[in-house]
Design a protein around this motif. Structure first.
Motif, short mmCIF file in Angstrom:
data_model
loop_
_atom_site.label_atom_id
_atom_site.label_comp_id
_atom_site.label_asym_id
_atom_site.label_seq_id
_atom_site.Cartn_x
_atom_site.Cartn_y
_atom_site.Cartn_z
N LEU A 1 7.06 -4.65 1.22
CA LEU A 1 6.68 -3.74 0.14
C LEU A 1 5.21 -3.37 0.27
O LEU A 1 4.36 -4.23 0.54
CB LEU A 1 6.92 -4.36 -1.23
N PHE A 2 4.93 -2.09 0.07
CA PHE A 2 3.56 -1.59 0.07
C PHE A 2 3.34 -0.84 -1.23
O PHE A 2 4.16 -0.02 -1.64
CB PHE A 2 3.32 -0.65 1.25
N CYS A 3 2.22 -1.12 -1.89
CA CYS A 3 1.92 -0.48 -3.17
C CYS A 3 0.43 -0.19 -3.19
O CYS A 3 -0.39 -1.08 -2.94
CB CYS A 3 2.32 -1.40 -4.32
N GLN A 4 0.05 1.03 -3.52
CA GLN A 4 -1.37 1.34 -3.57
C GLN A 4 -2.00 0.80 -4.86
O GLN A 4 -2.97 0.06 -4.81
CB GLN A 4 -1.57 2.86 -3.46
N SER A 5 -1.47 1.15 -5.99
CA SER A 5 -2.08 0.84 -7.27
C SER A 5 -1.98 -0.64 -7.61
O SER A 5 -0.91 -1.24 -7.56
CB SER A 5 -1.39 1.66 -8.37
N ALA A 6 -3.11 -1.26 -8.01
CA ALA A 6 -3.09 -2.66 -8.45
C ALA A 6 -2.30 -2.82 -9.75
O ALA A 6 -1.49 -3.75 -9.87
CB ALA A 6 -4.51 -3.18 -8.61
N SER B 1 -1.09 -4.51 -1.26
CA SER B 1 -1.61 -3.49 -2.16
C SER B 1 -2.90 -2.95 -1.57
O SER B 1 -3.85 -3.70 -1.35
CB SER B 1 -1.90 -4.09 -3.55
N SER B 2 -2.94 -1.64 -1.31
CA SER B 2 -4.12 -1.04 -0.68
C SER B 2 -5.12 -0.51 -1.68
O SER B 2 -6.15 0.03 -1.29
CB SER B 2 -3.69 0.10 0.25
N GLY B 3 -4.80 -0.59 -2.99
CA GLY B 3 -5.72 -0.06 -3.98
C GLY B 3 -5.99 1.41 -3.75
O GLY B 3 -5.08 2.23 -3.70
N HIS B 4 -7.26 1.75 -3.56
CA HIS B 4 -7.65 3.14 -3.38
C HIS B 4 -7.48 3.64 -1.95
O HIS B 4 -7.91 4.75 -1.63
CB HIS B 4 -9.10 3.35 -3.84
N ARG B 5 -6.97 2.80 -1.07
CA ARG B 5 -6.56 3.19 0.28
C ARG B 5 -7.70 3.81 1.08
O ARG B 5 -7.55 4.84 1.75
CB ARG B 5 -5.39 4.19 0.19
N ALA B 6 -8.86 3.16 1.05
CA ALA B 6 -9.99 3.69 1.82
C ALA B 6 -9.74 3.55 3.32
O ALA B 6 -10.24 4.35 4.11
CB ALA B 6 -11.27 2.96 1.43
N ASP B 7 -9.00 2.53 3.73
CA ASP B 7 -8.78 2.29 5.15
C ASP B 7 -7.31 1.98 5.41
O ASP B 7 -6.53 2.86 5.76
CB ASP B 7 -9.69 1.17 5.64
N VAL B 8 -6.91 0.72 5.24
CA VAL B 8 -5.52 0.33 5.50
C VAL B 8 -4.60 1.11 4.55
O VAL B 8 -4.81 1.12 3.33
CB VAL B 8 -5.34 -1.18 5.32
N SER B 9 -3.60 1.74 5.13
CA SER B 9 -2.70 2.60 4.36
C SER B 9 -1.25 2.24 4.65
O SER B 9 -0.96 1.36 5.46
CB SER B 9 -2.94 4.07 4.73
N GLY B 10 -0.36 2.97 4.00
CA GLY B 10 1.05 2.77 4.28
C GLY B 10 1.41 3.07 5.72
O GLY B 10 2.33 2.46 6.28
N GLY C 1 9.81 -0.73 1.51
CA GLY C 1 9.63 0.05 0.29
C GLY C 1 8.17 0.42 0.13
O GLY C 1 7.28 -0.41 0.31
N LEU C 2 7.90 1.70 -0.21
CA LEU C 2 6.53 2.18 -0.35
C LEU C 2 6.35 2.83 -1.72
O LEU C 2 7.13 3.72 -2.10
CB LEU C 2 6.20 3.22 0.72
N TYR C 3 5.33 2.39 -2.46
CA TYR C 3 4.91 3.09 -3.68
C TYR C 3 3.59 3.78 -3.36
O TYR C 3 2.58 3.12 -3.12
CB TYR C 3 4.74 2.14 -4.86
N LEU C 4 3.59 5.11 -3.33
CA LEU C 4 2.45 5.89 -2.88
C LEU C 4 1.88 6.72 -4.02
O LEU C 4 2.60 7.49 -4.66
CB LEU C 4 2.85 6.81 -1.73
N GLU C 5 0.58 6.57 -4.24
CA GLU C 5 -0.11 7.44 -5.19
C GLU C 5 -0.68 8.67 -4.48
O GLU C 5 -0.89 9.70 -5.12
CB GLU C 5 -1.24 6.67 -5.88
N SER C 6 -0.97 8.55 -3.21
CA SER C 6 -1.48 9.68 -2.43
C SER C 6 -1.13 9.45 -0.97
O SER C 6 -0.93 8.32 -0.54
CB SER C 6 -3.00 9.81 -2.60
#
Length: 904
Positions: free
Chosen positions: A365-370, A392-401, A418-423
């Motif tokens: 599972l990958f999720c951007q938002s904390a 969880s990548s948070g604001h995804r400055a580097d490591v991304s989905g 599974g990926l939850y993507l905000e951007s």
């Protein structure tokens, strides 16, 4: 070379060529153009090289560069003389050059290339990375061919050229190997770049997911009780409660506890350390990351916020942090990350804020938002769904989905993602990476907005002007399963995590009542399943043996691919033995099964049984029949899509995009950095390089000129107004067709001029156009637009108000395959008109697809093409004619590419 002033060189500095890249060993480095101020660093790099490396580069021993040579090497104009350097962080925090690549233009489209890689950094893939960057820069400057002179013993450099996928030609003369190759991308070179990128990024992620030593850095005693202090303490406590074999270190953290090596300062920490979890004030983060470099840290999980979401100052701070981290070879997870959880044989590597990890399993599972990570993990625990990794990548400055998908493509411990993507910072790369992964295992995606145009604070993402449906097309081409919310995300993931991939879409229904069966059948059909009539109603009051016979008969039906079970008795709970019978039948037959059983939810022991190989298989249980049907429908459609032919890369005769680039480069000298609208002659010339012919149209001012043109090109003709509101509008009188004599033409000219006199467009244009009549058929419109985020977008629709008003247009994001083009043409609702609608003859769709394909290749290879419209494109029973075309160009500004990490 012409003299170039320092000011001119500085003004021309191509900042867009700067990039952070992942190397073969999974570490990172920064690549940028050389500056005159790099003279001392370049001298230090040269002095540090071995005698052999210097000899291979300069064909002579050279202990130091003379002042003249040094000045010559750092004097570049970023056009005829280009030099790129790879830099790493020195122990004192300064930049050290570890690789140099350069070219000097010999002719308009040919340049001599040279490389020099630091001895200590050879074998990390630096040469390949620098070649990719240098070739991309050269293509932007119109260079199409590299040549080099190499000593025979420098086999490593020759291998770099060949291994890049280029067709290298070489000859030996006077003891020197002359090498030459075209640098335009080929299928092989693109595949090589994508494979190198895949292996490097996967290795960089594996390095921190498999970390065996972790350092937690908190804000110190001065910030006791602050959110950052609590985050650091929570992360350390969670690490302590997890895998006991992981060595733990801490600096500036409250309540360290036993089993942790505590230090008063970062300078005192004894390395090596593979993973750092950091929760400090943003103003201190750069120095903390710089101090971590000496410990060999491979990745930093940044829990704290305070970066790009605060505006330009915060974005600069974030970029500075990334620059320091990447120069030191580190990846960054965050900012505002919830952390990383990884299941292992000895427990969890819980470098996160989740105090209670979920069960272990085979789901990534990958999720951007904390904040979303909190609710998503809670839902995972409630369902009993087991995870292999959670990031969880948070604001995804580097490591991304994208990075995690690269890792999961090779991970034997993961069955579904599974990926939850905000951007999505790089949609074209996302599509390419996800498509590769989806061939091996399902990828389920939920986005925080349907359009992809809502960017949360802190996410540094390029703006987009594309239709909201562009994101739909990116996800469709990526072959991922898109769902509407996290509830559906976990519903679908449960199917793939615990059931076989469906063999097809034919569903059998087992229900406890006829009324429920009817509702379930409708829900299944709405979910895309095929209900052939195999519906079994359990006999009310029947014996266990009778129920078993009914279940066995249903699962034995050869016309069944998947099974949907709904057991909801009016009174009480279903018979536990019946539930076990269903679980055993599903495991024994391998038929994908989902269930809605009163009293059960998620992954339960009651619905678990061993298959023929002794592996436990669980039928996932859902709270509502509609949820079960929807999840099963997604799974079945994925299976059908995965089994189909995805098509072949477009290779079309008569397409010369090199010629198009040369034309556009000349024309852009008139644009002064802005958008240039092409006239009809230039538009036709550009399209001709793609093998697309436009039927000539001639501007006229009055009836006399119109008659003269008609006599020259031959009767019958078409008459059109150039007024924008009436252009292409035969229904409003702006277009007159099949004019076959002079009198009719003069009359039509008078009427159209009268109609258009208040609708003049460009005052410099003649009000009318005369054109030879094309064949009869259906009129279509093909458009492209270069979007800052998505890159080129191709759209297709049938001409007319109905298509425009109802949005009956399909979209494709190049590169497209032949199958993608066929689907693009068939997707509009009005498309049946092309295939013999209501007894009309079928039209030449193959020729139409050829035009669309040529447009797709042109806009993909020509980022300067800002917009293109072919309107109308008339499809006849035999052949296609383009009657009108408009185009605009501008300097290239495309952000994607296999050679670089996204930098906004």
């Amino acid at each position: 070379m012409a003299d170039v002033s320092d000011d001119a060189r500085q003004a021309a500095y191509p900042a867009a060529w700067e990039a952070d890249v992942v190397l073969q060993d999974g570490t990172t480095t920064h690549v940028r153009p050389l500056r005159p101020s790099d003279a001392d660093a370049l001298q230090a790099f040269h002095v540090g090289q071995s005698e052999r490396s210097t000899y291979l580069r300069f064909f002579a021993p050279l202990e130091r560069l003379s002042d003249r040579d040094l000045t010559r090497l750092v004097t570049v104009d970023h056009d005829t003389r280009v030099a790129l350097i790879a830099v790493a962080a020195g122990l004192d925090g300064s930049e050290q050059i570890i690789g140099v690549a350069r070219y000097d233009r010999l002719e308009d489209d040919e340049a001599e290339v040279a490389f020099n890689i630091a001895d200590a950094h050879q074998g990390r893939g630096l040469g390949s990375v620098l070649l990719e960057h240098l070739a991309a820069a050269a293509r932007e400057r119109g260079v199409r061919r590299f040549v080099a002179e190499v000593l025979p013993q420098n086999g490593r450099m020759i291998s770099v050229f060949k291994d890049a996928g280029y067709a290298v030609r070489q000859r030996t003369e006077d003891g020197i190997v002359a090498v030459g190759f075209d640098i335009d991308p080929t299928d092989r070179s693109l595949a090589v770049m994508a494979d190198r990128e895949h292996r490097a990024e996967a290795r960089s992620v594996r390095a921190f997911l498999e970390a065996r030593s972790v350092l937690v850095v908190g804000p110190g005693a001065d910030a006791a009780g602050s959110p950052r202090a609590r985050a650091a303490a929570t992360a350390l406590a969670n690490l302590r409660a997890g895998d006991e074999t992981v060595a733990l270190h801490a600096v500036g953290v409250e309540d360290v506890g036993p089993g942790v090596h505590e230090y008063d300062a970062l300078e005192l920490v004894a390395g090596p350390v593979e993973l750092a979890v950091v929760a400090v004030d943003p103003t201190d983060a750069v120095e903390v990351v710089r101090a971590l470099a000496r410990l060999g840290v491979r990745a930093v999980v940044l829990l704290s916020a305070g970066y790009a979401e605060l505006g330009p100052e915060g974005l600069d701070r974030q970029r500075s942090l990334l620059r320091v981290a990447h120069a030191a070879g580190m990846r960054v997870v965050g900012p505002a990350s919830y952390g990383v959880l990884v299941a292992s044989g000895d427990g969890w590597l819980n470098a996160s804020l989740a105090e209670t990890p979920p069960a272990t399993g085979r789901v990534g599972l990958f999720c951007q938002s904390a904040p979303m990570a909190v609710s998503l993990l809670a839902a995972v625990r409630r369902r009993g769904l087991g995870l292999a990794e959670f990031v969880s990548s948070g604001h995804r400055a580097d490591v991304s989905g994208n990075d995690l998908m690269q890792f999961w493509a090779d991970d034997d411990g993961t069955d579904v993602v599974g990926l939850y993507l905000e951007s999505i910072g790089n949609p074209r790369k996302f599509s390419r990476v996800a498509r590769r992964l989806s061939l091996a295992k399902p990828v389920v995606v939920v986005t925080s907005g349907r359009s992809g145009q809502v960017v949360p604070p802190g996410h540094a993402v390029r703006p987009t002007h594309a239709s909201p449906r562009a994101l739909d097309e990116v996800l469709r081409q990526a072959e991922v399963i898109r769902v509407d919310n996290t509830h559906q995300l976990l519903d679908v993931v449960e199917v793939f995590a615990h059931q076989p991939v469906p063999a097809g879409r034919r569903v059998a229904i087992l229900a406890s009542s006829a009324s429920i069966a009817a509702l379930v059948a409708e829900a299944a059909a709405a979910a895309g399943l095929v209900v052939p009539g195999a519906v079994t109603i359990l006999s009310e009051g029947g014996t266990p043996d009778e129920a078993r016979e009914q279940v066995d008969a249903l699962y034995a039906d050869p016309d069944t691919d998947v099974v949907l079970v709904v057991l909801v008795p009016t009174i009480g709970h279903p018979d536990p033995e019946l539930v076990r019978v269903v679980a055993r039948a599903a495991a024994r037959t391998g038929r994908t099964t989902v269930a809605c059983v009163h009293g059960l939810h998620g992954i339960t022991s009651e619905l678990t049984a061993d298959d023929d190989q002794g592996r436990p298989r669980t039928v996932p249980a859902y709270s509502a029949p509609e949820d079960a049907a929807l999840a099963l429908g997604h799974a079945a459609r994925y299976a059908v899509r995965r089994a189909r032919d995805r098509g072949r890369t477009l290779h079309l005769e008569g397409v010369d995009t090199q010629a198009a680039r040369r034309l556009v480069a000349d024309w852009l000298t008139e644009a002064d950095g802005g958008v240039l609208e092409l006239d009809a002659e230039r538009t036709a010339a550009m399209l001709a390089t793609a093998g697309i012919a436009v039927l000539p149209s001639f501007e006229v001012h009055d009836a006399d000129e119109a008659v003269e043109v008609a006599r020259r090109i031959g009767w019958p003709v078409a008459l059109k107004t150039t007024a924008p509101a009436l252009r292409h509008r035969a229904d409003l009188g702006g277009v007159r067709l099949d004019i076959d004599d002079e009198a009719a033409l003069r009359s039509d000219v008078a009427h159209v001029l009268s109609l258009a006199q208040s609708q003049r467009g460009d005052p410099g244009r003649a009000p009318l156009e005369v054109q030879a009549m094309g064949p009869r058929g259906s009129a279509c419109v093909v458009r492209t637009a270069e979007d800052p985020l998505f890159g080129p977008i191709v759209s297709f629709g049938l001409a007319g108000d109905a298509s425009d008003l109802l949005g009956d247009v399909s979209y494709g994001v190049p590169p497209l395959t032949d199958v993608d083009v066929a689907e693009l043409v068939r997707s509009p609702r009005a498309a049946p008109r092309l295939f013999g609608y209501r007894g009309l003859p079928a039209l030449d769709v193959a020729s139409l697809e050829d035009v669309v394909a040529r447009v797709a290749v042109l806009c993909d290879d020509l980022p300067e093409l800002r917009s293109l419209e072919l309107n109308p494109v008339v499809v006849a029973e035999s052949g296609v004619v383009v009657l009108g075309a408009r185009a605009s160009i501008a300097p290239a500004d495309r952000a994607d590419g296999t050679r670089r990490l996204q930098r906004v």
